[in-house]
Design an enzyme around this catalytic site. Structure first.
Site, PDB file in Angstrom:
ATOM      1  N   HIS A 108       1.041   1.283 -13.215  1.00  0.00           N
ATOM      2  CA  HIS A 108       1.863   0.147 -13.642  1.00  0.00           C
ATOM      3  C   HIS A 108       3.338   0.551 -13.541  1.00  0.00           C
ATOM      4  O   HIS A 108       3.712   1.644 -13.995  1.00  0.00           O
ATOM      5  CB  HIS A 108       1.515  -0.248 -15.084  1.00  0.00           C
ATOM      6  CG  HIS A 108       2.276  -1.444 -15.531  1.00  0.00           C
ATOM      7  ND1 HIS A 108       1.985  -2.712 -15.078  1.00  0.00           N
ATOM      8  CD2 HIS A 108       3.359  -1.565 -16.328  1.00  0.00           C
ATOM      9  CE1 HIS A 108       2.836  -3.567 -15.599  1.00  0.00           C
ATOM     10  NE2 HIS A 108       3.691  -2.905 -16.356  1.00  0.00           N
ATOM     11  N   GLY A 148       0.776  -1.238   0.000  1.00  0.00           N
ATOM     12  CA  GLY A 148       0.000   0.000   0.000  1.00  0.00           C
ATOM     13  C   GLY A 148       0.805   1.284   0.000  1.00  0.00           C
ATOM     14  O   GLY A 148       0.306   2.323   0.439  1.00  0.00           O
ATOM     15  N   THR A 149       2.037   1.268  -0.556  1.00  0.00           N
ATOM     16  CA  THR A 149       2.785   2.533  -0.599  1.00  0.00           C
ATOM     17  C   THR A 149       2.128   3.519  -1.567  1.00  0.00           C
ATOM     18  O   THR A 149       2.180   4.730  -1.349  1.00  0.00           O
ATOM     19  CB  THR A 149       4.266   2.330  -0.980  1.00  0.00           C
ATOM     20  OG1 THR A 149       4.350   1.795  -2.290  1.00  0.00           O
ATOM     21  CG2 THR A 149       4.974   1.424   0.011  1.00  0.00           C
ATOM     22  N   LEU A 198      -9.545  -7.049 -13.613  1.00  0.00           N
ATOM     23  CA  LEU A 198     -10.994  -7.051 -13.377  1.00  0.00           C
ATOM     24  C   LEU A 198     -11.722  -7.545 -14.625  1.00  0.00           C
ATOM     25  O   LEU A 198     -11.242  -7.401 -15.743  1.00  0.00           O
ATOM     26  CB  LEU A 198     -11.453  -5.641 -13.001  1.00  0.00           C
ATOM     27  CG  LEU A 198     -10.854  -5.120 -11.685  1.00  0.00           C
ATOM     28  CD1 LEU A 198     -11.077  -3.621 -11.541  1.00  0.00           C
ATOM     29  CD2 LEU A 198     -11.431  -5.872 -10.486  1.00  0.00           C
ATOM     30  N   ALA A 203       8.665   7.918  -9.554  1.00  0.00           N
ATOM     31  CA  ALA A 203       7.595   7.970 -10.560  1.00  0.00           C
ATOM     32  C   ALA A 203       6.211   7.640  -9.976  1.00  0.00           C
ATOM     33  O   ALA A 203       5.325   8.486  -9.957  1.00  0.00           O
ATOM     34  CB  ALA A 203       7.935   7.029 -11.714  1.00  0.00           C
ATOM     35  N   GLU A 204       6.027   6.423  -9.477  1.00  0.00           N
ATOM     36  CA  GLU A 204       4.669   6.000  -9.092  1.00  0.00           C
ATOM     37  C   GLU A 204       4.017   6.931  -8.077  1.00  0.00           C
ATOM     38  O   GLU A 204       2.868   7.344  -8.248  1.00  0.00           O
ATOM     39  CB  GLU A 204       4.700   4.583  -8.507  1.00  0.00           C
ATOM     40  CG  GLU A 204       5.129   3.524  -9.485  1.00  0.00           C
ATOM     41  CD  GLU A 204       5.031   2.133  -8.904  1.00  0.00           C
ATOM     42  OE1 GLU A 204       4.019   1.801  -8.274  1.00  0.00           O
ATOM     43  OE2 GLU A 204       5.990   1.356  -9.077  1.00  0.00           O
TER      44      GLU A 204
END
Ligand code: GAR
Length: 215
Positions: free
Chosen positions: A110, A12-13, A94, A180-181
């Site tokens: 991603h 969960g970062t 999903l 980035a993320e």
């Protein structure tokens, strides 16, 4: 305010980056109303509890197949009247009915520059193993809308990150997250919630910040 749910499976970062950005006012017009985990032991759940965000567990292990798991998530999202769904380290694809119902309303992060190292089988550390094996000099992250095919939807934001010669999958993963993320996912969520994303086919145009009208 855009009612938003974050779907998680692990540490969960990325969820934490969203929570922090909300606290610091960096995400506008967003109400984080639910964190839904596919894994009852996910540390992401503790992060949500600490931030006093309601949590729900929809345990992948108790469902016979992907369709029934996806259907349970769909029902929960509808019950909670969610407008925007954010996949933040959510490790499952999903099913089409849910993706269709939430067309251009599901954002995924991603850990690579799509279309590299993406699609079925590319998730978590595997993405970075593949990037190092290939020998790329830059990698990065992509925030994109979801379509039925894994990692194939319209791209909202991307950020490149340097690959170093002495990188391991773990060091590269950490740098991609930090540089980035954790930056582009909260930014993409804010752009959506501010109504600043215009989607035409695969192309996502980012509209300018709304100007204040005359006083
Ligand atoms: C992140 O690197 C995320 O991009 C990746 O898993 C990690 C989860 O970390 N997601 C995927 O690979 C999905 N295809 P987190 O739980 O600490 O956010």
């Amino acid at each position: 305010m855009v009612k938003t749910a974050v779907l998680v499976s692990g540490g969960g970062t990325n969820l934490q980056a969203i929570i922090d950005a909300l606290i610091f006012g960096e995400i506008k017009n967003c109400e984080l109303t639910a964190v839904i985990s596919s894994n009852p032991d996910a540390y992401a759940l503790r992060r949500a509890e600490f931030a006093e965000i309601p949590t729900y567990v929809i345990d992948r292990k108790i469902f016979a197949n992907r369709a029934s798991f996806s259907e349970a998530i769909h029902k929960k999202l509808e019950d909670l009247d969610i407008e925007l769904v954010v996949l933040a380290g959510f490790m499952f694809v999903l099913d089409p009915p849910l993706v269709r119902a939430y067309r251009n309303r599901i954002i995924n992060i991603h850990p690579a520059l799509i279309p590299s190292f993406s699609g079925s089988g590319y998730y978590g550390l595997r993405v970075h193993e593949a990037a190092l094996e290939y020998g790329v000099k830059v990698s990065g992250a992509t925030a994109h809308f979801c379509v039925s095919e894994a990692d194939a939807g319209p791209i909202i934001l991307q950020k490149a990150v340097e690959v170093r010669e002495d990188d391991t999958p773990q060091t590269l993963q950490r740098r991609v997250m930090e540089e980035a993320e954790w930056k582009i996912l909260p930014a993409a969520v804010s752009l959506y919630c501010e109504g600043r994303l215009e989607i035409t086919g695969r192309a996502v145009k980012i509209l300018g910040e709304p100007q204040d009208g005359p006083a």
